[in-house]
Design a protein around this motif. Structure first.
Motif, short mmCIF file in Angstrom:
data_model
loop_
_atom_site.label_atom_id
_atom_site.label_comp_id
_atom_site.label_asym_id
_atom_site.label_seq_id
_atom_site.Cartn_x
_atom_site.Cartn_y
_atom_site.Cartn_z
N ASN A 114 0.81 -1.22 0.00
CA ASN A 114 0.00 0.00 0.00
C ASN A 114 0.85 1.27 0.00
OD1 ASN A 114 0.92 -0.31 2.63
ND2 ASN A 114 -0.97 0.48 3.57
N PHE A 115 2.12 1.14 -0.32
CA PHE A 115 2.97 2.28 -0.66
C PHE A 115 3.13 3.28 0.49
CE2 PHE A 115 0.35 0.85 -4.25
CZ PHE A 115 1.32 0.19 -4.99
N ASP A 116 3.25 2.77 1.71
CA ASP A 116 3.45 3.65 2.87
C ASP A 116 4.83 3.45 3.50
OD1 ASP A 116 3.16 1.18 4.02
OD2 ASP A 116 1.51 1.73 5.36
N SER A 117 5.70 2.74 2.78
CA SER A 117 7.08 2.48 3.22
C SER A 117 7.16 1.53 4.41
CB SER A 117 7.81 3.79 3.57
OG SER A 117 7.88 4.63 2.43
N ARG A 118 6.07 0.80 4.69
CA ARG A 118 6.10 -0.23 5.73
C ARG A 118 6.14 -1.61 5.08
NH1 ARG A 118 1.97 3.16 8.09
NH2 ARG A 118 2.77 4.25 9.92
N GLU A 119 6.58 -2.57 5.88
CA GLU A 119 6.69 -3.95 5.40
C GLU A 119 5.35 -4.66 5.55
OE1 GLU A 119 9.80 -5.35 7.93
OE2 GLU A 119 11.37 -4.66 6.58
N ASP A 120 4.77 -5.10 4.45
CA ASP A 120 3.53 -5.86 4.47
C ASP A 120 3.83 -7.32 4.17
OD1 ASP A 120 2.17 -3.40 4.84
OD2 ASP A 120 2.24 -3.04 2.68
N LEU A 121 2.81 -8.15 4.30
CA LEU A 121 3.03 -9.60 4.24
C LEU A 121 1.96 -10.27 3.38
CD1 LEU A 121 4.64 -12.06 5.48
CD2 LEU A 121 2.93 -12.04 7.32
N ALA A 122 2.38 -11.21 2.55
CA ALA A 122 1.46 -12.06 1.80
C ALA A 122 1.75 -13.52 2.16
CB ALA A 122 1.62 -11.85 0.29
N VAL A 123 0.67 -14.28 2.42
CA VAL A 123 0.81 -15.68 2.82
C VAL A 123 -0.09 -16.53 1.93
CG1 VAL A 123 0.57 -17.34 4.72
CG2 VAL A 123 1.21 -14.96 5.22
N LYS A 124 0.48 -17.53 1.32
CA LYS A 124 -0.28 -18.40 0.41
C LYS A 124 -1.29 -19.23 1.20
CE LYS A 124 2.09 -20.47 -2.79
NZ LYS A 124 3.10 -21.40 -3.34
#
Length: 206
Positions: A114-124
């Motif tokens: 979401n382009f806020d310079s934070r680390e996001d996560l995707a999990v299958k």
């Protein structure tokens, strides 16, 4: 049969149907480590396995667990969560340049969605079909927790081939039919903190 013997036999049968796999990642994030455990339990009424994915999020500085995600997964291929190298990070660069065969970008992925310079996560959570695997998307909030993003999880589903930080867009390419694939574009409004589907365009193979 003695009731204690029957109970012991039942426990042995149940345990024999449980398969657990665990990976511990320290190279996907600058701040967090991720302990990922996939547990599969045979379903006597079906050829499928019931799978649960547990992600423990650990602060690398304090070594303290700050959050746990529990995901009731859909159908997963046997090799999913069996290879701890099947992960990538667009934050640290870990496996970021690896090819993504059949739209499979790995079991666990860290990126800024979401382009806020934070680390996001995707999990299958599903191996999917011709379009490739599907993912749950967790956005890193101001409160330093990972919150499920319902739009990305339910609407986009397939991992974005392109993360356009300049235009705040995510773009994926999903198999449509024997002739080609669909390009799907999703845009993020950072002021309203909302997503919208922009367009779908068919692309012929080759």
């Amino acid at each position: 049969m003695n009731k204690y013997l029957l109970l012991a036999t039942l426990i042995i049968v149940l345990v024999s149907k449980v398969k657990a796999q665990e990976c511990y990642y320290t190279s996907l994030s600058k701040r967090y480590a991720f302990q990922v455990t996939a547990t599969r339990i045979s379903n006597a009424d079906s050829l499928r396995l019931a799978s649960t994915i547990i992600v423990k999020i650990i602060d690398q500085t304090t070594n303290q667990q700050i959050q746990q995600l529990c995901i009731d997964a859909e159908y997963l291929f046997d090799d999913v969560y069996s290879n701890c190298e099947a992960a990538r990070s667009y934050i640290t660069g870990y496996n970021a340049e690896d090819d993504a065969m059949d739209n499979d970008y790995g079991d666990v992925i860290v990126a800024d969605f979401n382009f806020d310079s934070r680390e996001d996560l995707a999990v299958k959570y599903s191996s999917g079909g011709n379009g490739g695997p599907q993912y749950n998307y967790y956005i890193h909030t101001d409160q330093s927790i990972f919150k499920l993003d319902n739009f990305l999880t339910e609407q986009m589903m397939y991992f974005p081939t392109e993360i356009d930080a300049k235009r705040h867009r995510l773009i994926n390419y999903v198999h449509a039919n024997a002739l080609g694939e669909n390009m799907n574009v999703y845009a993020y409004n950072s002021s309203k903190k909302t997503w919208k589907f922009v367009k779908r365009r068919f692309r012929r193979a080759g």
